[in-house]
Design a protein around this motif. Structure first.
Motif, mmCIF file in Angstrom:
data_model
loop_
_atom_site.group_PDB
_atom_site.id
_atom_site.type_symbol
_atom_site.label_atom_id
_atom_site.label_comp_id
_atom_site.label_asym_id
_atom_site.label_seq_id
_atom_site.Cartn_x
_atom_site.Cartn_y
_atom_site.Cartn_z
ATOM 1 N N ASN A 1 -63.977 30.332 -89.075
ATOM 2 C CA ASN A 1 -65.172 29.504 -89.102
ATOM 3 C C ASN A 1 -65.338 28.857 -90.473
ATOM 4 O O ASN A 1 -65.649 27.661 -90.577
ATOM 5 C CB ASN A 1 -66.393 30.359 -88.754
ATOM 6 N N ASP B 1 -73.093 29.877 -85.542
ATOM 7 C CA ASP B 1 -71.881 29.150 -85.922
ATOM 8 C C ASP B 1 -70.687 29.447 -85.026
ATOM 9 O O ASP B 1 -69.585 28.959 -85.257
ATOM 10 C CB ASP B 1 -71.507 29.462 -87.377
ATOM 11 N N ARG C 1 -60.211 23.471 -82.194
ATOM 12 C CA ARG C 1 -61.060 24.219 -81.268
ATOM 13 C C ARG C 1 -60.272 25.447 -80.826
ATOM 14 O O ARG C 1 -59.240 25.332 -80.145
ATOM 15 C CB ARG C 1 -61.458 23.350 -80.071
ATOM 16 N N GLN D 1 -64.644 29.603 -80.285
ATOM 17 C CA GLN D 1 -65.282 30.064 -79.055
ATOM 18 C C GLN D 1 -64.863 31.520 -78.855
ATOM 19 O O GLN D 1 -63.678 31.819 -78.686
ATOM 20 C CB GLN D 1 -64.820 29.215 -77.872
ATOM 21 N N ASP E 1 -63.784 25.260 -84.984
ATOM 22 C CA ASP E 1 -64.788 25.586 -83.973
ATOM 23 C C ASP E 1 -64.269 26.770 -83.161
ATOM 24 O O ASP E 1 -63.258 26.650 -82.451
ATOM 25 C CB ASP E 1 -65.035 24.389 -83.051
ATOM 26 N N GLU F 1 -69.554 29.856 -80.777
ATOM 27 C CA GLU F 1 -69.919 29.774 -79.366
ATOM 28 C C GLU F 1 -69.474 31.059 -78.676
ATOM 29 O O GLU F 1 -68.276 31.316 -78.546
ATOM 30 C CB GLU F 1 -69.236 28.565 -78.716
ATOM 31 N N SER G 1 -59.945 20.160 -88.205
ATOM 32 C CA SER G 1 -60.676 21.154 -87.430
ATOM 33 C C SER G 1 -60.031 21.327 -86.063
ATOM 34 O O SER G 1 -59.687 20.364 -85.394
ATOM 35 C CB SER G 1 -62.136 20.715 -87.263
#
Length: 414
Positions: free
Chosen positions: A50, A77, A23, A57, A55, A79, A21
């Motif tokens: 996703n 799901d 970011r 944003q 993750d 940000e 995963s």
């Protein structure tokens, strides 16, 4: 009866490797429910990332209250970070971000992303690029809009070179720039753009489907069974070259008086087009399944734009079982074999476009064969594959940044 297996019998190599995963910070100045190709495709990519366990944003301008209501509750799901926004000149329904470098530096200092992806080159995109470089974060970008090609349509020709210079400077500061076609990659490389990667676009072939064709909708357009319906979907604006649609319609109508013309979309040229073709149907801006039904109601899709980097409407029309007439440019030039799954005219050769549309209108069996082949082509354009390629470009940028940091750490101090 199959023998039981103990845990010790399980081979580790048989198990799928766990997905790492990441970011990911995605910066875009347009997003649904705004209706345009960039917004739609970015939403698809965000959804795909996703699903692939990243993750995400999402950083974008705050939309007007009317659109915010359409968008509904924020996604659980993803940000979402909303910034200030201003109306885009000539595009009142869209917002552009404002300079936000300081806020982004603070945000990413507290929660450092693995990579920043910038979808648009406006003030928010430029701020994101500066903030990412300030923090030594890897950055990727999209080249999605031929701003420099719009100049002749808005009397901004003198600004074409400065705009191209800005775009080149912007993208060459990124670790990779994604472009939708090989043709675009070659064109930009010739203009001095570096580190280009081809990542195409997908299409939702379940939503855009010939099965959505509605006789009642066609009847509301004034089309009887068997009547030819021609159409265009997109912004009604000068850069879309819509005079060619009217010329093609007039040529077709001379041979097929009952032919109908439908415009789906809105924009500054609507009044002019309505004055020039008062019998045409102006369906306004549509979305979702309603948009898909409008595509499916067309027999012949006309797309004369020469300013697209891709043109999502081309693949949506193909998926909807429309026979497409377009110039040999962008998505059409990449995907269509003329006479097989669509028809192409030489880029900018308007007389050829009109003649091609007249030929397509007059040969119903060929038109149906082309439409069937177009649907088959579109069904191969899966968003999952596109997201995987997109992810690969991001991972490449991350890997190069990690290698550079490692090498720098190994260098002896001066």
């Amino acid at each position: 009866m199959k023998p039981a297996h103990h845990a010790d019998d399980i081979l580790v190599d048989d198990l799928p490797a766990p997905r790492h995963s990441r970011r990911l910070a995605v910066v875009t100045e347009t997003y649904p429910p705004e209706v345009n190709g960039v917004a739609m495709s970015m939403a698809r990519v965000v959804d795909g990332l996703n699903r692939r366990n990243h993750d995400v944003q999402l950083i974008r301008p705050r939309q007007p209250a009317r659109l915010a209501v359409q968008a509904g509750a924020p996604r659980a799901d993803v940000e979402e970070v909303l910034t200030k926004g201003l109306p885009v000149p000539l595009y009142p329904n869209l917002r552009m971000g404002v300079p936000s470098k300081r806020a982004l530096v603070r945000l990413w200092s507290l929660h450092r992303p693995d990579v920043v992806h910038i979808a648009t080159e406006g003030p928010l995109g430029w701020s994101a690029l500066q903030a990412a470089q300030h923090l030594s974060l890897p950055v990727t970008s999209d080249y999605r809009t031929n701003f420099h090609a719009y100049g002749k349509h808005y009397r901004l020709g003198l600004f074409s070179k400065p705009i191209m210079g800005y775009l080149r400077k912007f993208h060459n500061r990124c670790d990779a720039t994604m472009v939708p076609t090989e043709t675009m990659r070659v064109q930009l490389a010739e203009r001095g753009f570096e580190r280009l990667a081809v990542v195409g676009r997908g299409v939702d072939a379940q939503r855009f489907d010939p099965a959505r064709r509605s006789d009642a909708m066609r009847e509301s357009w004034g089309a009887a069974p068997g009547d030819l319906v021609m159409g265009y979907v997109g912004r009604l604006a000068p850069e879309k070259n819509l005079g060619v649609v009217l010329a093609a319609y007039e040529a077709v109508k001379a041979a097929h008086p009952r032919a109908r013309l439908v415009f789906v979309g809105d924009g500054p040229m609507r009044a002019e087009l309505a004055a020039r073709a008062p019998e045409a149907v102006f369906a306004g801006q549509r979305s979702g399944d309603d948009l898909a039904a409008h595509y499916a109601g067309l027999d012949l899709f006309l797309f004369p734009s020469l300013t697209e980097t891709f043109g999502n409407v081309t693949t949506e029309a193909m998926a909807s079982g429309c026979a497409v007439v377009a110039f040999d440019s962008a998505a059409a030039g990449e995907l269509i074999r003329s006479g097989v799954n669509g028809w192409l005219a030489g880029a900018g050769r308007e007389a050829d476009f009109v003649a091609t549309a007249r030929h397509a209108a007059s040969d119903a069996p060929a038109r149906q064969a082309v439409a069937d082949a177009a649907r088959a082509t579109a069904r191969r354009l899966d968003w999952g594959d596109i997201t995987a390629r997109f992810e690969g470009v991001l991972e490449g940028a991350i890997a190069r940044a990690e290698s550079a940091a490692l090498l720098q750490g190994l260098q002896p101090a001066a």
